[in-house]
Scaffold this motif. Structure first.
Motif, PDB file in Angstrom:
ATOM      1  N   LEU A  54       0.844  -1.204   0.000  1.00 50.98           N
ATOM      2  CA  LEU A  54       0.000   0.000   0.000  1.00 50.98           C
ATOM      3  C   LEU A  54       0.877   1.251   0.000  1.00 50.98           C
ATOM      4  N   GLU A  55       1.954   1.196   0.774  1.00 49.82           N
ATOM      5  CA  GLU A  55       2.877   2.334   0.847  1.00 49.82           C
ATOM      6  C   GLU A  55       3.441   2.661  -0.536  1.00 49.82           C
ATOM      7  N   ALA A  56       3.738   1.619  -1.323  1.00 48.69           N
ATOM      8  CA  ALA A  56       4.303   1.836  -2.654  1.00 48.69           C
ATOM      9  C   ALA A  56       3.314   2.614  -3.528  1.00 48.69           C
ATOM     10  N   ILE A  57       2.047   2.249  -3.465  1.00 48.15           N
ATOM     11  CA  ILE A  57       1.043   2.944  -4.282  1.00 48.15           C
ATOM     12  C   ILE A  57       0.860   4.380  -3.775  1.00 48.15           C
ATOM     13  N   TYR A  58       0.859   4.516  -2.455  1.00 47.35           N
ATOM     14  CA  TYR A  58       0.759   5.851  -1.854  1.00 47.35           C
ATOM     15  C   TYR A  58       1.943   6.717  -2.289  1.00 47.35           C
ATOM     16  N   TYR A  59       3.097   6.107  -2.324  1.00 53.42           N
ATOM     17  CA  TYR A  59       4.313   6.840  -2.694  1.00 53.42           C
ATOM     18  C   TYR A  59       4.237   7.316  -4.143  1.00 53.42           C
ATOM     19  N   LEU A  60       3.699   6.477  -5.013  1.00 51.71           N
ATOM     20  CA  LEU A  60       3.557   6.872  -6.414  1.00 51.71           C
ATOM     21  C   LEU A  60       2.540   8.003  -6.580  1.00 51.71           C
ATOM     22  N   ALA A  61       1.572   8.065  -5.680  1.00 49.85           N
ATOM     23  CA  ALA A  61       0.574   9.132  -5.760  1.00 49.85           C
ATOM     24  C   ALA A  61       1.094  10.438  -5.167  1.00 49.85           C
ATOM     25  N   THR A  62       1.874  10.341  -4.093  1.00 50.88           N
ATOM     26  CA  THR A  62       2.201  11.549  -3.329  1.00 50.88           C
ATOM     27  C   THR A  62       3.690  11.898  -3.315  1.00 50.88           C
ATOM     28  N   VAL A  75      -4.887   9.049  -4.222  1.00 48.30           N
ATOM     29  CA  VAL A  75      -5.262   8.018  -3.255  1.00 48.30           C
ATOM     30  C   VAL A  75      -5.801   8.645  -1.968  1.00 48.30           C
ATOM     31  N   VAL A  76      -6.585   7.877  -1.268  1.00 45.91           N
ATOM     32  CA  VAL A  76      -6.916   8.203   0.128  1.00 45.91           C
ATOM     33  C   VAL A  76      -6.486   6.997   0.948  1.00 45.91           C
ATOM     34  N   LEU A  77      -5.612   7.250   1.901  1.00 48.89           N
ATOM     35  CA  LEU A  77      -5.034   6.182   2.706  1.00 48.89           C
ATOM     36  C   LEU A  77      -5.627   6.178   4.112  1.00 48.89           C
ATOM     37  N   PHE A  78      -6.046   5.013   4.555  1.00 50.59           N
ATOM     38  CA  PHE A  78      -6.542   4.837   5.925  1.00 50.59           C
ATOM     39  C   PHE A  78      -5.533   3.993   6.693  1.00 50.59           C
ATOM     40  N   LEU A  79      -5.039   4.536   7.803  1.00 51.91           N
ATOM     41  CA  LEU A  79      -4.096   3.808   8.647  1.00 51.91           C
ATOM     42  C   LEU A  79      -4.595   3.844  10.082  1.00 51.91           C
ATOM     43  N   PRO A  80      -4.301   2.808  10.865  1.00 50.32           N
ATOM     44  CA  PRO A  80      -4.684   2.869  12.278  1.00 50.32           C
ATOM     45  C   PRO A  80      -4.091   4.104  12.967  1.00 50.32           C
ATOM     46  N   GLU A  81      -2.902   4.518  12.541  1.00 51.93           N
ATOM     47  CA  GLU A  81      -2.273   5.657  13.220  1.00 51.93           C
ATOM     48  C   GLU A  81      -2.792   7.020  12.743  1.00 51.93           C
ATOM     49  N   ASP A  82      -3.840   7.027  11.901  1.00 47.40           N
ATOM     50  CA  ASP A  82      -4.459   8.297  11.509  1.00 47.40           C
ATOM     51  C   ASP A  82      -4.943   9.092  12.713  1.00 47.40           C
ATOM     52  N   VAL A  84      -8.112   6.148  -5.597  1.00 42.21           N
ATOM     53  CA  VAL A  84      -7.865   4.761  -5.200  1.00 42.21           C
ATOM     54  C   VAL A  84      -7.827   4.726  -3.666  1.00 42.21           C
ATOM     55  N   LEU A  85      -8.612   3.844  -3.073  1.00 45.42           N
ATOM     56  CA  LEU A  85      -8.654   3.772  -1.607  1.00 45.42           C
ATOM     57  C   LEU A  85      -7.682   2.711  -1.120  1.00 45.42           C
ATOM     58  N   LEU A  86      -6.907   3.083  -0.120  1.00 45.88           N
ATOM     59  CA  LEU A  86      -5.940   2.165   0.477  1.00 45.88           C
ATOM     60  C   LEU A  86      -6.278   2.042   1.959  1.00 45.88           C
ATOM     61  N   LEU A  87      -6.688   0.868   2.391  1.00 49.17           N
ATOM     62  CA  LEU A  87      -7.102   0.700   3.782  1.00 49.17           C
ATOM     63  C   LEU A  87      -6.230  -0.340   4.466  1.00 49.17           C
ATOM     64  N   ASP A  88      -5.377   0.130   5.354  1.00 50.05           N
ATOM     65  CA  ASP A  88      -4.433  -0.772   5.998  1.00 50.05           C
ATOM     66  C   ASP A  88      -4.927  -1.200   7.369  1.00 50.05           C
ATOM     67  N   GLU A  89      -5.440  -2.399   7.460  1.00 49.34           N
ATOM     68  CA  GLU A  89      -5.857  -2.984   8.741  1.00 49.34           C
ATOM     69  C   GLU A  89      -6.835  -2.105   9.505  1.00 49.34           C
ATOM     70  N   VAL A  90      -7.660  -1.344   8.808  1.00 52.52           N
ATOM     71  CA  VAL A  90      -8.558  -0.466   9.553  1.00 52.52           C
ATOM     72  C   VAL A  90      -9.927  -1.087   9.759  1.00 52.52           C
ATOM     73  N   VAL A  91     -10.261  -2.051   8.918  1.00 49.68           N
ATOM     74  CA  VAL A  91     -11.607  -2.605   9.006  1.00 49.68           C
ATOM     75  C   VAL A  91     -11.759  -3.432  10.293  1.00 49.68           C
ATOM     76  N   ALA A  92     -10.669  -4.091  10.694  1.00 47.76           N
ATOM     77  CA  ALA A  92     -10.718  -4.996  11.851  1.00 47.76           C
ATOM     78  C   ALA A  92     -11.176  -4.306  13.129  1.00 47.76           C
ATOM     79  N   GLU A  93     -10.760  -3.056  13.303  1.00 54.99           N
ATOM     80  CA  GLU A  93     -11.026  -2.425  14.597  1.00 54.99           C
ATOM     81  C   GLU A  93     -12.382  -1.719  14.672  1.00 54.99           C
ATOM     82  N   LEU A  94     -13.172  -1.808  13.595  1.00 48.81           N
ATOM     83  CA  LEU A  94     -14.440  -1.076  13.583  1.00 48.81           C
ATOM     84  C   LEU A  94     -15.609  -1.947  14.029  1.00 48.81           C
TER      85      LEU A  94
END
Ligand SMILES: Nc1ncnc2c1ncn2[C@@H]1O[C@H](COP(=O)(O)OP(=O)(O)O)[C@@H](O)[C@H]1O
Ligand SMILES: [Mg+2]
Length: 410
Positions: free
Chosen positions: A40-48, A127-134, A346-356
């Motif tokens: 996910l970081e790689a795709i984020y990096y290409l976007a930003t 991209v829009v990136l979702f991270l637990p550390e947001d 492009v939505l990038l969701l890193d381990e965020v669904v689990a905690e909801l």
């Protein structure tokens, strides 16, 4: 828009990766430390052109390939992006060279194999990136919050990005001059020359951020109030523009930055008014700025904050409220970007669904389904509904490899 193909060389724990991606949802699953976040970081990096973590970029190079005896080591990230019916190839090269015992690092950006400035590279993949550390957007530092504004805005607004780059250069020059003045080595006559340009670019940044906070705040409130908390919580996003020197008071009363933020947001964002105000504040702060050797007024010291039901979320919100508010903010970001660019990012969701919990999860997955492409990571696919899994592509990530269904799982 969506990424049709991703190719990585010497990037993090990927020695070599060639990966076809489909539109729709893709679930990347696997145990810890296999490379899900890195992908996910790689795709984020290409976007930003930025890593989500403000660390050294050399760390992105695969450490096995990063051999100090080699004269040159190259890491490569390439994405084929389909947007509005056209396909573009985006590439970033990370280049580390050894010369005469000295190591240097640089980056190159290419669109369709032609070199471009990093600034012109932005905006081709969003991209829009979702991270637990947001959650650090609430609990972290002003600099983390400014970084969020800048990265988000730079994806859609090339003029903003240019203003930011010009402003930062001028700011460095102005600070150097302030230090020279403190030592009596330069003339004060030079300051207005810097300040005129600083005000020009800085006012653009103030105005753009104010508008962004206004639009995002409106969208976040709609989502938070109507969909996420069933009318229980109201959320407000306050822009805090540093258009005021440290400790300055007007008519004996401290003028809170939030009021200035409202002034910017309400006043139809009048550029001329911002320029006048910024010029005045810069001038007032000169003696103090010379004494400290830094510029105390300007967008480089901006901040923003979230309020829930009229109270500062960072100071008074529970952990749960903070998480919910950030989720609303990120969903607002999807809406905002879609409206501004007429295309879902492009939505990038890193381990965020689990905690909801169930309500938040289903709302988030609603946005996921609306997007042209979403990549989600999880250690356990079991947390997704059978319905979701049926329509998503599932890929296993194992030790720097992405296994397609034809690969044997070892
Ligand atoms: N520059 C690098 N070169 C090689 N491996 C790296 C590099 N940076 C991080 N890693 C490794 O990548 C592995 C996978 O990380 P990550 O993508 O965060 O895993 P996941 O999200 O699947 O838990 C980690 O074991 C980490 O040590
Ligand atoms: Mg991870």
């Amino acid at each position: 828009m969506y990424v049709r193909h991703l190719s990585l060389t010497n990037y993090r724990n990927y020695g070599r990766l060639e990966l076809d991606l489909s539109p729709g949802s893709t679930l990347l699953y696997g145990s810890n430390a296999q490379g899900k976040t890195n992908l996910l970081e790689a795709i984020y990096y290409l976007a930003t052109t930025r890593s989500p973590h403000a660390e050294q970029e050399q760390q992105l190079l695969n450490w096995d390939a990063d051999d100090p005896t080699q004269p040159i080591v190259v890491g490569r990230l390439t994405a084929s992006v389909v947007a509005q019916g056209e396909e573009r190839q985006l590439e970033i090269r990370l280049i580390k060279e050894q010369k005469l015992g000295q190591s240097s690092f640089r980056r190159e950006a290419l669109i369709n194999r032609r070199k471009v400035r990093l600034m012109d590279f932005l905006g081709n993949l969003r991209v829009v990136l979702f991270l637990p550390e947001d959650i650090q957007l609430v609990t972290g530092t002003p600099s983390q919050r400014r970084r969020y504004l800048d990265i988000t805005l730079c994806q859609v607004d090339a003029i903003y990005c240019q203003a930011l780059s010009q402003y930062n250069k001028l700011l460095e020059q102005r600070n150097a001059l302030l230090r020279q003045l403190a030592e009596g080595q330069s003339s004060k006559e030079l300051l207005p020359i810097y300040d005129e340009k600083l005000v020009h670019w800085g006012s653009l940044i103030f105005a753009r951020r104010a508008l962004f906070c206004q639009e995002m705040g409106r969208e976040a409130q709609r989502i938070h109030y109507e969909s996420l908390t069933d009318g229980v919580e109201s959320i407000r996003l306050h822009y805090l523009p540093r258009l005021l020197g440290n400790g300055q008071r007007r008519n004996g009363v401290a003028e809170p930055l939030a009021e200035l933020g409202s002034w910017l947001q309400m006043g139809g964002i009048d550029q001329e008014a911002i320029r006048t105000r910024f010029t005045r504040e810069l001038q007032t702060a000169v003696p103090q700025d010379i004494a400290r050797g830094v510029s105390s007024v300007g967008p480089h010291r901006d901040d923003w904050l979230l309020e829930v039901n009229g109270r500062h979320l960072g100071h008074y919100g529970s952990r749960g409220q903070q998480r919910s508010a950030i989720l609303s903010l990120k969903m607002a970001e999807i809406q905002w970007m879609t409206q501004v660019t007429q295309e879902t990012p492009v939505l990038l969701l890193d381990e965020v669904v689990a905690e909801l919990d169930a309500q938040r999860r289903s709302l988030l997955l609603y946005y996921v389904k609306q997007a042209a492409q979403a990549l989600l990571t999880a250690t356990d696919p079991g947390m997704f509904t059978a319905d979701f899994l049926r329509q998503a592509t599932s890929l296993a990530v194992q030790n720097g490899r992405v296994l397609t269904s034809s690969d044997p799982i070892s």
